[in-house]
Design a protein around this motif. Structure first.
Motif, PDB file in Angstrom:
ATOM      1  N   LEU A   1      23.934  19.623 -19.656  1.00 25.02           N
ATOM      2  CA  LEU A   1      23.074  20.503 -18.873  1.00 25.02           C
ATOM      3  C   LEU A   1      21.615  20.131 -19.092  1.00 25.02           C
ATOM      4  N   THR A   2      20.885  19.972 -17.991  1.00 24.69           N
ATOM      5  CA  THR A   2      19.466  19.650 -18.052  1.00 24.69           C
ATOM      6  C   THR A   2      18.676  20.708 -17.299  1.00 24.69           C
ATOM      7  N   ALA A   3      17.644  21.235 -17.939  1.00 23.58           N
ATOM      8  CA  ALA A   3      16.722  22.171 -17.298  1.00 23.58           C
ATOM      9  C   ALA A   3      15.450  21.423 -16.932  1.00 23.58           C
ATOM     10  N   VAL A   4      15.042  21.513 -15.667  1.00 28.66           N
ATOM     11  CA  VAL A   4      13.782  20.936 -15.205  1.00 28.66           C
ATOM     12  C   VAL A   4      12.862  22.106 -14.883  1.00 28.66           C
ATOM     13  N   VAL A   5      11.740  22.193 -15.601  1.00 27.68           N
ATOM     14  CA  VAL A   5      10.958  23.422 -15.674  1.00 27.68           C
ATOM     15  C   VAL A   5       9.576  23.236 -15.042  1.00 27.68           C
ATOM     16  N   THR A   6       9.124  24.251 -14.321  1.00 25.82           N
ATOM     17  CA  THR A   6       7.781  24.235 -13.737  1.00 25.82           C
ATOM     18  C   THR A   6       6.708  24.210 -14.825  1.00 25.82           C
ATOM     19  N   VAL A   7       5.558  23.639 -14.493  1.00 27.36           N
ATOM     20  CA  VAL A   7       4.459  23.528 -15.466  1.00 27.36           C
ATOM     21  C   VAL A   7       3.141  23.976 -14.824  1.00 27.36           C
ATOM     22  N   ALA A   8       3.167  25.149 -14.189  1.00 28.14           N
ATOM     23  CA  ALA A   8       1.975  25.651 -13.516  1.00 28.14           C
ATOM     24  C   ALA A   8       1.499  26.987 -14.070  1.00 28.14           C
ATOM     25  N   ASP A   9       2.135  27.490 -15.122  1.00 26.22           N
ATOM     26  CA  ASP A   9       1.741  28.784 -15.675  1.00 26.22           C
ATOM     27  C   ASP A   9       0.308  28.728 -16.205  1.00 26.22           C
ATOM     28  N   ASP A  10      -0.483  29.734 -15.884  1.00 28.22           N
ATOM     29  CA  ASP A  10      -1.863  29.777 -16.386  1.00 28.22           C
ATOM     30  C   ASP A  10      -2.215  31.145 -16.960  1.00 28.22           C
ATOM     31  N   GLY A  11      -1.193  31.931 -17.308  1.00 27.01           N
ATOM     32  CA  GLY A  11      -1.425  33.248 -17.860  1.00 27.01           C
ATOM     33  C   GLY A  11      -0.950  33.355 -19.296  1.00 27.01           C
TER      34      GLY A  11
END
Length: 346
Positions: free
Chosen positions: A47-57
């Motif tokens: 299983l591979t998780a591909v995660v967003t990297v736009a959090d700014d909070g």
């Protein structure tokens, strides 16, 4: 942040041999991806998780602004979701999620965020560092960022200014978009056309199934479709593609959205993307959080994406808008077995 793929090796979570388990890649971020991973880890170790990297909070935003690193929060949550059910896994899952109290410089920071950033600074490679964290936690699977550069989300929002309900304004930043008043029309990433992490692209191309969603629709699910190399891989992969719909509209981001509108947003942003199955909680669309949905219209919207609409029971029994990991795992398993080809693991 340098990318040192050639130096990676033993620290990573091992990939299961082909033929022993389904190879699944899950895309998203935040609590939605964590819920999906908690279910999927019951079905496979590959299983591979591909995660967003736009959090700014929050803690992630502070670390990103101060150190120029990728926001670690969603990556941390994915790692916690993949920790084992034994004492070791439960303990480390709680440790990395623990936040420091108080109002000082450490106040509000999650332990796991600091651990991830420390390894990034030591190793200079986001993927290799996450492999080492995964090894420490003995996670089942692996976690990858979708891009090696921090990203910003900019949304076009109609009615953001209550005094001008018909005007469309630009709202920038994941934290701001997630709670924006008005109606989000579309989103884009800044910088535009960011590079994808090569391992994330490979994970999509080599999967048996790719799972997209659930999660914050504009800030966790859609961003993967705006990274050109990832979007291309999602179109070209031989994997079956499953879209998991949310249990309820999200206040601010998708306030007032129907289930059909969620699908239309995906199609508007990625018109070439085909989907094999769309999973929807039956109670959510037959008098639940979405009200009584137009099931014929929803089925038609799914068919326009090439997908079979699958109604199942996946929500927590307490009535909260959370996916139950065991029910979601059972629904995923039924879809993997009955929609499209039967995988080589069966």
């Amino acid at each position: 942040m340098q990318h040192k793929a050639a130096e990676r090796g033993s620290p990573g979570a091992s990939r299961a041999p082909r033929g022993t388990a389904p190879r699944i890649t899950a895309l998203g971020g935040g609590q939605g991806l964590s819920a999906s991973l908690s279910a999927l880890r019951r079905l496979t170790s590959d299983l591979t998780a591909v995660v967003t990297v736009a959090d700014d909070g929050g803690s992630s935003g502070r670390l990103r602004a101060e150190l120029g690193v990728l926001p670690p929060g969603d990556l941390r949550k994915a790692l916690a979701a993949l920790c084992g059910d034994d004492e070791w896994g439960r303990t480390w899952s709680e440790v990395i999620q623990q936040r420091f109290s108080g109002t000082g410089e450490l106040g509000g920071h999650a332990v796991g965020n600091l651990l991830i950033v420390a390894l990034w600074e030591k190793l200079g490679d986001p993927v290799l560092a996450l492999q080492w964290v995964g090894r420490l936690l003995n996670v089942q699977g692996r976690v990858l960022p979708m891009s090696a550069v921090p990203l910003d989300i900019e949304a076009q929002v109609r009615g953001h200014d209550p005094a001008r309900p018909a005007a469309v304004s630009a709202v920038r930043g994941q934290a701001s978009v997630a709670v924006t008043p008005g109606t989000v029309q579309s989103v884009r990433l800044l910088p535009e056309e960011p590079p994808a992490v090569p391992e994330a692209v490979s994970a999509v191309l080599e999967a048996d199934w790719v799972v997209l969603g659930p999660g914050s629709w504009f800030t966790s699910v859609l961003p993967h479709l705006l990274v050109p190399e990832l979007a291309k891989a999602l179109v070209e992969t031989k994997a079956r593609r499953l879209l998991c719909l949310n249990l309820a509209p999200q206040p601010g981001e998708t306030e007032g959205f129907t289930p059909q509108r969620h699908l239309e947003v995906i199609a508007d942003h990625a018109p070439e993307l085909g989907v094999d199955a769309i999973l929807v909680d039956e109670r959510a669309v037959t008098g639940g959080a979405f009200g009584v949905a137009d099931l014929a219209g929803l089925r038609s919207a799914a068919e326009r994406m090439g997908a079979a609409l699958v109604l199942d029971t996946v929500a927590a029994k307490d009535g909260s808008p959370r996916h139950d990991p065991e029910l979601l795992a059972a629904a995923y398993d039924r879809i993997f077995r009955t929609h499209g080809r039967i995988g080589p693991w069966r």
